[in-house]
Design an enzyme around this catalytic site. Structure first.
Site, mmCIF file in Angstrom:
data_model
loop_
_atom_site.group_PDB
_atom_site.id
_atom_site.type_symbol
_atom_site.label_atom_id
_atom_site.label_comp_id
_atom_site.label_asym_id
_atom_site.label_seq_id
_atom_site.Cartn_x
_atom_site.Cartn_y
_atom_site.Cartn_z
ATOM 1 N N CYS A 22 -18.847 74.619 -13.446
ATOM 2 C CA CYS A 22 -20.338 74.938 -13.325
ATOM 3 C C CYS A 22 -21.375 74.130 -11.356
ATOM 4 C CB CYS A 22 -20.732 74.513 -14.614
ATOM 5 S SG CYS A 22 -19.603 75.168 -16.102
ATOM 6 N N HIS A 26 -24.732 79.843 -11.703
ATOM 7 C CA HIS A 26 -24.294 80.729 -12.793
ATOM 8 C C HIS A 26 -25.852 81.206 -13.754
ATOM 9 C CE1 HIS A 26 -23.004 76.814 -14.356
ATOM 10 N NE2 HIS A 26 -23.673 77.343 -15.260
ATOM 11 N N HIS A 28 -26.812 81.435 -17.661
ATOM 12 C CA HIS A 28 -26.788 81.856 -19.028
ATOM 13 C C HIS A 28 -27.945 83.200 -20.128
ATOM 14 C CE1 HIS A 28 -23.693 78.779 -19.507
ATOM 15 N NE2 HIS A 28 -24.445 78.342 -18.435
ATOM 16 N N HIS A 66 -36.207 83.973 -16.603
ATOM 17 C CA HIS A 66 -35.665 84.466 -16.147
ATOM 18 C C HIS A 66 -36.204 83.707 -14.286
ATOM 19 C CE1 HIS A 66 -35.022 87.855 -18.566
ATOM 20 N NE2 HIS A 66 -34.407 88.515 -17.365
ATOM 21 N N GLU A 111 -26.049 77.852 -25.352
ATOM 22 C CA GLU A 111 -25.627 78.147 -24.211
ATOM 23 C C GLU A 111 -24.210 79.240 -24.650
ATOM 24 O OE1 GLU A 111 -23.600 75.965 -21.491
ATOM 25 O OE2 GLU A 111 -25.404 74.644 -20.622
#
Length: 122
Positions: A22, A26, A28, A66, A111
């Site tokens: 993590c 990345h 979600h 975003h 998440e």
């Protein structure tokens, strides 16, 4: 009476100094549930109009959608974990969701479908 809406946003992040994958960038698709507690209903029989609740929540959530959360000012000094996202959203929504007969009660951030947090404020 508790009135809630569910919404979502997509964003990227990484957890600084995390001992695992993590720490790598990345993304979600975070799911949110925002709950307002009303102590009485208005003349139309509502604690808060869903339309009003959605609009006020979306104003804040749109800031996160975003984007790389690590670049957001709210997460400059803290990791953009689900916990910190919930705290940020609660603090940002507390004033806009404070009415004469209702107040922000909780913010839930997930998440995944099986893991998340619920924040009730300080």
């Amino acid at each position: 009476m508790d009135i809630f809406i569910k919404t979502h946003f997509s964003g990227g992040h990484h957890l600084r100094d995390y001992p695992g994958t993590c720490e790598q960038p990345h993304g979600h698709n975070w799911k949110l549930k925002v709950t307002v507690r009303a102590d009485q209903l208005d003349q139309l029989g509502m604690g808060i109009d869903f339309k009003v609740l959605k609009a006020r929540v979306n104003t804040v959530v749109d800031e996160l959608d975003h984007c790389n959360l690590n670049d957001h000012p709210a997460f400059a000094a803290v990791n953009p974990s689900s916990e910190h996202i919930a705290i940020f959203l609660f603090k940002a929504l507390q004033q806009p969701l404070a009415g004469e007969h209702y107040r922000l009660y909780s913010v839930e951030v997930s998440e995944t479908d099986s893991s998340g947090v619920i924040y009730f404020g300080d």
